[in-house]
Design an enzyme around this catalytic site. Structure first.
Site, PDB file in Angstrom:
ATOM      1  N   GLU A 199      15.910 -33.688   6.355  1.00  0.00           N
ATOM      2  CA  GLU A 199      14.821 -32.817   6.780  1.00  0.00           C
ATOM      3  C   GLU A 199      13.524 -33.264   6.131  1.00  0.00           C
ATOM      4  OE1 GLU A 199      13.043 -31.086   8.854  1.00  0.00           O
ATOM      5  OE2 GLU A 199      14.776 -29.787   9.201  1.00  0.00           O
ATOM      6  N   HIS A 247      12.013 -35.677  22.404  1.00  0.00           N
ATOM      7  CA  HIS A 247      11.002 -35.241  23.375  1.00  0.00           C
ATOM      8  C   HIS A 247       9.679 -34.851  22.716  1.00  0.00           C
ATOM      9  CE1 HIS A 247      12.252 -30.660  23.254  1.00  0.00           C
ATOM     10  NE2 HIS A 247      11.919 -31.123  22.076  1.00  0.00           N
TER      11      HIS A 247
END
Length: 339
Positions: A199, A247
């Protein structure tokens, strides 16, 4: 599909419904109906608001089906508690805040985004920091976005863990894991698999705390990294997953991300990206098509793509045996291996 005038009007006026719901969630209005039915005056007293405007909101929520009414009392159906009452695990108030703070203002500039083919962050937020720098500008925003990623993914995760055999791998790295929903599900179903989450530094502390609260702090490791910069943990992770992230970036950046992941993998490893692709003829589906506009207003060139376009990028990045794996739920898996 043929549209009539009313269809167009309904699309144009849809924000009335959206804003009514996000306002009600922001007020935590539904919380007051958890254990009792209330009149408009009783609710007005509880939320410290005038009777007239409180009743206007209640009439709208009743008309939309969120509340029911009998005589002068409004009632919250029990089946609505799970996502409308603020201390329930699936409460959607975090999504309402995310919409109101980030998405709704950006969508107000959609026509400018189409004319210029650029995001509208500077017009809305006053500077051109990256989308994720803006999202992670304070702890509440981090929490909202991570909750959004994790809970929105729940139906996909259920199908993924049910239909994919994680036991064929010994170490699984999930990149950009939201609130850790997928690794937690794998931990519960496959106790023999080593688990880690990669992360961004801005979100790592939140995620460690979240995992610790749920009892997975020792079971799931959190490592900091940046998939665009190529700062990824180089380990023996023979399965890497990137969830709903390609995306967010322009196609050329997607290839960079894929190459960085490829380079971080051991030989024989498998990489899986989960996305919601456009149809091959780009005729829809509607949710993905609208999500692509969301990428336009918010990100640096993010765009929705067809499965064939994703596969081509996998091949360009060096992955072999690139293929599509269909699973139950709202996402598609794009799979590739490192020979």
């Amino acid at each position: 599909m043929t549209l009539n005038k009313q269809d167009v009007v309904n699309h144009m006026m849809g924000f009335f419904q959206a804003k009514a719901v996000t306002a009600a969630l922001s007020l935590k209005l539904f919380d007051h109906f958890r254990d009792t039915d209330l009149s408009a005056q009783q609710l007005a007293d509880k939320i410290d608001a005038p009777l007239r405007s409180t009743e206007q909101m209640l009439i709208a929520l009743n008309a939309m089906g969120y509340l029911t009414k009998q005589h002068d009392l409004y009632h919250l159906p029990a089946q609505h508690h799970a996502f409308l009452v603020s201390d329930e695990p699936m409460w959607l108030g975090w999504l309402g805040r995310h919409i109101d703070t980030f998405l709704y203002p950006l969508w107000g500039e959609l026509s400018s985004a189409v004319k210029s083919d650029t995001n509208q962050r500077e017009a809305v937020f006053g500077d051109n920091r990256s989308w994720f720098d803006i999202l992670y500008q304070n702890p509440d925003d981090v929490a909202d976005f991570q909750e959004f990623l994790g809970k929105f993914a729940a139906p996909f995760i259920e199908g993924f863990v049910k239909d994919y055999d994680f036991s064929q791998h010994h170490a699984f790295l999930d990149i950009g894991s939201g609130i850790g929903t997928l690794p937690i599900a794998v931990a519960n179903a496959y106790p023999g698999v080593s688990l880690a989450i990669c992360e961004l530094p801005q979100a790592s502390a939140f995620l460690r705390d979240k995992l610790g609260e749920q009892g997975y702090g020792d079971r799931i490791e959190v490592v900091e990294g940046d998939v665009i910069a190529g700062n990824l943990p180089i380990g023996n992770y023979d399965l890497i997953h990137l969830g709903w992230m390609l995306h967010d970036y322009a196609p050329e950046t997607q290839v960079t991300i894929l190459k960085n992941i490829y380079n971080a993998m051991p030989a024989g490893g498998r990489f899986i990206a989960s996305e919601t692709p456009l149809n091959d003829d780009k005729s829809g589906p509607e949710f993905t098509a609208l999500l692509s506009l969301n990428m336009l207003v918010s990100t640096d060139g993010g765009i929705e793509s067809s499965s064939e376009e994703y596969l081509a990028r996998f091949h360009e990045a060096g992955f072999s045996n690139a293929r599509i794996l269909e699973i139950p739920g709202p996402r598609t898996l794009i799979v590739g291996e490192k020979a």
